[in-house]
Design a protein around this motif. Structure first.
Motif, PDB file in Angstrom:
ATOM      1  N   LEU A  54      39.678  48.137  45.326  1.00 47.96           N
ATOM      2  CA  LEU A  54      39.838  48.185  44.252  1.00 47.96           C
ATOM      3  C   LEU A  54      40.562  47.118  43.110  1.00 47.96           C
ATOM      4  O   LEU A  54      40.655  47.051  41.959  1.00 47.96           O
ATOM      5  CB  LEU A  54      41.109  49.715  44.355  1.00 47.96           C
ATOM      6  N   ILE A  55      41.976  46.246  44.070  1.00 52.26           N
ATOM      7  CA  ILE A  55      42.346  45.076  43.834  1.00 52.26           C
ATOM      8  C   ILE A  55      41.864  44.326  43.371  1.00 52.26           C
ATOM      9  O   ILE A  55      42.017  43.634  41.884  1.00 52.26           O
ATOM     10  CB  ILE A  55      43.784  45.090  44.487  1.00 52.26           C
ATOM     11  N   ALA A  56      40.858  43.874  43.838  1.00 53.01           N
ATOM     12  CA  ALA A  56      39.599  42.683  42.941  1.00 53.01           C
ATOM     13  C   ALA A  56      39.030  43.327  42.473  1.00 53.01           C
ATOM     14  O   ALA A  56      38.634  41.841  40.915  1.00 53.01           O
ATOM     15  CB  ALA A  56      39.131  41.864  44.812  1.00 53.01           C
ATOM     16  N   THR A  57      38.406  44.633  41.796  1.00 53.51           N
ATOM     17  CA  THR A  57      37.951  45.136  40.624  1.00 53.51           C
ATOM     18  C   THR A  57      38.681  44.563  39.526  1.00 53.51           C
ATOM     19  O   THR A  57      38.327  44.816  38.611  1.00 53.51           O
ATOM     20  CB  THR A  57      37.061  46.186  40.982  1.00 53.51           C
ATOM     21  N   LEU A  58      40.221  44.781  39.532  1.00 53.78           N
ATOM     22  CA  LEU A  58      40.878  44.841  39.180  1.00 53.78           C
ATOM     23  C   LEU A  58      41.301  43.944  38.099  1.00 53.78           C
ATOM     24  O   LEU A  58      41.667  43.426  37.138  1.00 53.78           O
ATOM     25  CB  LEU A  58      42.456  46.117  38.821  1.00 53.78           C
ATOM     26  N   ALA A  59      41.417  42.543  38.786  1.00 47.12           N
ATOM     27  CA  ALA A  59      42.257  41.404  39.403  1.00 47.12           C
ATOM     28  C   ALA A  59      41.478  40.363  37.660  1.00 47.12           C
ATOM     29  O   ALA A  59      42.186  39.937  36.918  1.00 47.12           O
ATOM     30  CB  ALA A  59      42.092  40.607  40.157  1.00 47.12           C
ATOM     31  N   PRO A  60      40.135  40.505  38.077  1.00 47.89           N
ATOM     32  CA  PRO A  60      39.824  39.677  36.305  1.00 47.89           C
ATOM     33  C   PRO A  60      40.457  40.528  35.171  1.00 47.89           C
ATOM     34  O   PRO A  60      40.463  39.455  34.230  1.00 47.89           O
ATOM     35  CB  PRO A  60      38.084  40.173  36.465  1.00 47.89           C
TER      36      PRO A  60
END
Length: 486
Positions: A54-60
């Protein structure tokens, strides 16, 4: 600067006496029988792999919103997740999401030039630079990028920039990198920053300041409306260790990740989380009980609570707000506080909330470039642009001049901003004094040190473990001169 609080435990019944020989409770199990396991409620939190994904998806998206659109980090995270995200996550999940993305924004000046393809690599490097531990989620990012986490080293407790740079160099495994600390901050800071205090060279002092700004903030709390000892005792009994500030006994630093919500004093409004620099404002104002003050404050109501506490809840404080949502939020906080001498009022921004020249004191805390908030809100450094500094300074001076009309002869005018730029601090006050001879600087004791001041003081994170905050105290010596007849 702070001292560990010494607690005298309360006396209670002795636990060393003989055990009771009375009857056992009716539900007691026979000796030797194992108790039946009680059903466990499944936690609402996400699994670690799901949270890492989830964090990797949100970051960009969060990065684009902050860097390109100037959106505050908290709002960007909420928008990226959706309005009902809070209902679908636990507090610990949200804290990890916020910490991970705040680290990414904080260290983006070093990360972006590396052109790391995988977002997990970006998040992992930011975590290593910011933290002292490597828990499950960053380990999952490491496995996603085929990095052996046992070979990774954290640099969150690095004592200086050289050690910080080593963490970066180990991560890129020999690639040429530029670890210039100034890359982590907007270019305008070089020209706007005054020389920090110290005995080292000017370059070394500035780098020490930058290193302190790049560290996560300490958790400072303030006691309001109660004897501080009562609240410090409660914290100790709850298993915490308050370190009380030497010059402000109602301020203490707490170590680690402390949840204040279960504490009775927090629920009653007697304990609030507030940066030490912000707590120093009321001590510079130094109001007397029974006085009448206008708080043209920062909208958080924390400065107002400090004034009310210094006045022992006696007198009147008019706290004004140009925006209704901020006024409502402050009114709610004030209602749960122990003080009843504060009124939160809507304000048109054009005239004092009362007859001019009748307030014993006025506190002015206008919006600023927010350098002092960069430890807690790292995104602000990228949001405020160089061309906005002049606009901010013009608005600050306008509000200061408006506030000056409300001060009675002999009354106090206090100006404070959570920043350190010259044009918003010393430069602005000196310009105001040149144009308003009816005011002069009013020297006061340093709120955090055993030294006097000239009437102006700059607080520094590397010296005082608080936000960068400027304070000036002026006194009105006479009525303003009448304008010449045309």
């Amino acid at each position: 600067m702070a001292r560990k609080y010494a607690h005298t435990p309360r006396r209670g019944p002795s636990s060393t006496g003989p055990k009771s020989s009375g009857p056992k409770p009716s539900g007691a199990k026979p000796k030797g029988e194992r108790p039946r396991p009680t059903p466990q409620t499944a936690p609402r939190g996400k699994s670690m792999p799901a949270l890492a994904s989830l964090i990797a998806t949100l970051a960009p998206k969060v990065l684009r919103d902050v860097l390109d659109r100037g959106k505050r980090l908290e709002s960007a995270i909420v928008d990226a997740q959706g309005a009902d995200a809070k209902k679908r996550s636990t507090r610990s999940d949200r804290k990890l999401i916020n910490k991970s993305l705040a680290s990414l924004v904080r260290w983006w000046g070093w990360i972006e030039p590396l052109k790391l393809v995988q977002v997990e690599d970006q998040l992992l490097l930011a975590w290593l630079l910011d933290s002292t531990e490597l828990p499950a989620v960053p380990r999952i990012w490491a496995s996603k990028t085929a990095r052996e986490y046992s070979r990774l080293s954290t640099g969150g407790d690095a004592p200086g920039w050289t050690a910080r740079a080593e963490t970066l160099k180990r991560f890129v495994a020999g690639r040429a990198v530029t670890a210039d600390p100034w890359m982590l901050f907007p270019a305008w800071l070089r020209d706007e920053l005054p020389l920090p205090p110290g005995e080292e060279s000017a370059k070394a002092r500035r780098l020490t300041f930058l290193h302190a700004v790049q560290a996560p903030p300490s958790l400072w709390v303030a006691v309001r409306g109660r004897p501080p000892k009562e609240v410090w005792d409660e914290l100790v009994e709850a298993g915490h260790e308050p370190w009380v500030q030497r010059h402000i006994d109602s301020a203490a630093r707490l170590e680690g990740d402390v949840d204040l919500r279960p504490l009775e004093s927090f629920q009653a409004g007697a304990l609030v989380a507030q940066d030490l620099g912000s707590q120093a404002v009321a001590h510079v104002c130094d109001p007397d009980p029974g006085e009448r003050w206008w708080d043209l404050g920062d909208g958080s109501s924390l400065l107002t609570l400090g004034l009310a506490d210094a006045m022992n809840g006696k007198g009147t404080i008019v706290s004004t707000f140009e925006h209704e949502p901020a006024r409502r939020a402050a009114a709610l906080r004030l209602r749960t506080s122990p003080f009843r001498n504060v009124a939160a009022k809507a304000w048109d921004g054009r005239r004092p909330p009362g007859k001019p020249g009748t307030f014993d004191g006025v506190l002015v805390a206008p919006p600023s470039s927010g350098v002092g908030s960069w430890r807690r809100h790292p995104e602000v450094r990228w949001i405020v642009k160089k061309e906005q500094l002049a606009e901010l300074a013009a608005r600050q001076k306008q509000l200061l001049e408006l506030a000056a009309t409300a001060v009675r002869p002999g009354g106090t005018l206090v100006y404070t901003v959570g920043t350190a730029t010259l044009r918003e601090t010393q430069g602005l006050i000196n310009e105001f004094l040149q144009e308003h001879p009816e005011f002069r600087l009013d020297p006061f004791p340093h709120p955090l040190e055993e030294t006097p001041t000239t009437g102006m003081v700059q607080l520094w994170p590397q010296v005082h473990d608080c936000e960068s905050r400027f304070l000036a105290r002026l006194v009105r010596t006479s009525k303003p001169a009448a304008a010449p007849a045309s």
